[in-house]
Design a protein around this motif. Structure first.
Motif: not given
Ligand code: ADP
Length: 267
Positions: A75-77, A79, A81-82, A125
């Motif tokens: 998942h991209q956030s 800040s 890549w999570s 991140d």
């Protein structure tokens, strides 16, 4: 040329990580991913310890399977890549999370792998981590060169090398140690995995691989690097891996768990 902006970004991202450990092996199939996963599970038993696992075995990622995360997606956030979380304090990032289907093969040449490794180092991140454990492909390949090149600007605690007692595997370990010396990565130590088998009914120990168990300890002494311990063959380890679980919680006082605990105490 001015400073490489990627290197600066890697340096910044890595600055919130206290300890970075790379796991290497000369050959495939010696248990490198198993050891990476179980060390991470073991470190994360302390809920106050934040642990990350980065799988840079791009063409053969097995960390998601052995950590029970098969089929997960990145998942991209805002800040970056999570990581995918196994527990609140244990996050994982792997190339296989980028694929639409876990059975898909990644067939990439060096430059593309290099780009992805760089991206993993600068865009994931992790937040504050006590340990980042990095699973690498077998041998000394492009991936090892890229990761050591990018990590050279940050502090790396060192490398754990996994081998079996077999002579062929041991000779590859010597190459790994020489590689580490060349790229100036400190060697934390060598682990001899699949080291003997204790029969559950008669309790006798058998050596599965010639010449004898203990070869890795001797080789480590010859090469002047620490020997961290022997992990015996234990079918329950294979089962835990197939189920993507921690082996360490299940059978508290088996010789393999005792060995893992001792190794975790040394890293
Ligand atoms: P690598 O990452 O070096 O290619 P893996 O970690 O995938 O190797 O391990 C290869 C196989 O051996 C896996 O099926 C794993 O479950 C099994 N295995 C690893 N270590 C042990 C052990 N000490 N006892 C029993 N099975 C093991």
């Amino acid at each position: 040329a001015g400073p490489d902006p990627d290197v600066e970004q890697v340096r910044q991202r890595m600055s919130t990580i206290k300890h970075k450990i790379l796991v290497l092996s000369g050959k495939g199939g010696v248990g490198k991913s198993t050891v990476t996963a179980q060390l991470a599970f073991g470190l994360a038993r302390n809920e106050a310890t934040q642990v990350g696992v980065l799988d840079i075995d791009i063409c053969g990622p097995s960390i998601p399977k052995v950590m029970g995360l098969e089929g997960e997606q990145v998942h991209q956030s805002a800040s970056g890549w999570s990581p995918v979380f196994v527990a609140d304090n244990l996050g994982v990032m792997s190339a296989s999370f980028l694929l639409p289907n876990p059975d898909e093969a990644i067939i990439w040449r060096g430059p593309k792998k290099n780009t992805l490794i760089k991206q993993f180092l600068k865009d994931v991140d992790w937040g504050e981590l006590d340990y980042l454990v990095v699973d690498t492909p077998p041998g000394t390949s492009d991936e090892h060169l890229s990761i050591s090149q990018y990590l050279a600007t940050t502090h790396v605690d060192g490398v754990v090398i996994v081998t079996t007692p077999q002579e062929v595997a041991l000779s590859d370990v010597r190459k790994e140690i020489n590689f580490c010396r060349k790229v100036k990565l400190p060697v934390i130590g060598v682990i001899e995995n699949m080291s003997g088998f204790v029969c559950p009914s008669c309790k006798n120990e058998s050596q599965i691989f010639p010449p004898t168990t203990g070869g890795a300890a001797k080789m480590a002494a010859d090469m002047a690097v620490p020997f961290l311990g022997r992990i015996p063959l234990d079918p329950r380890i294979g089962r835990a891996c197939d189920e993507g679980k921690s082996y360490l919680d299940e059978i508290a006082d088996s010789p393999a768990v005792v060995a893992y605990n001792s190794i975790i105490g040394q890293i």
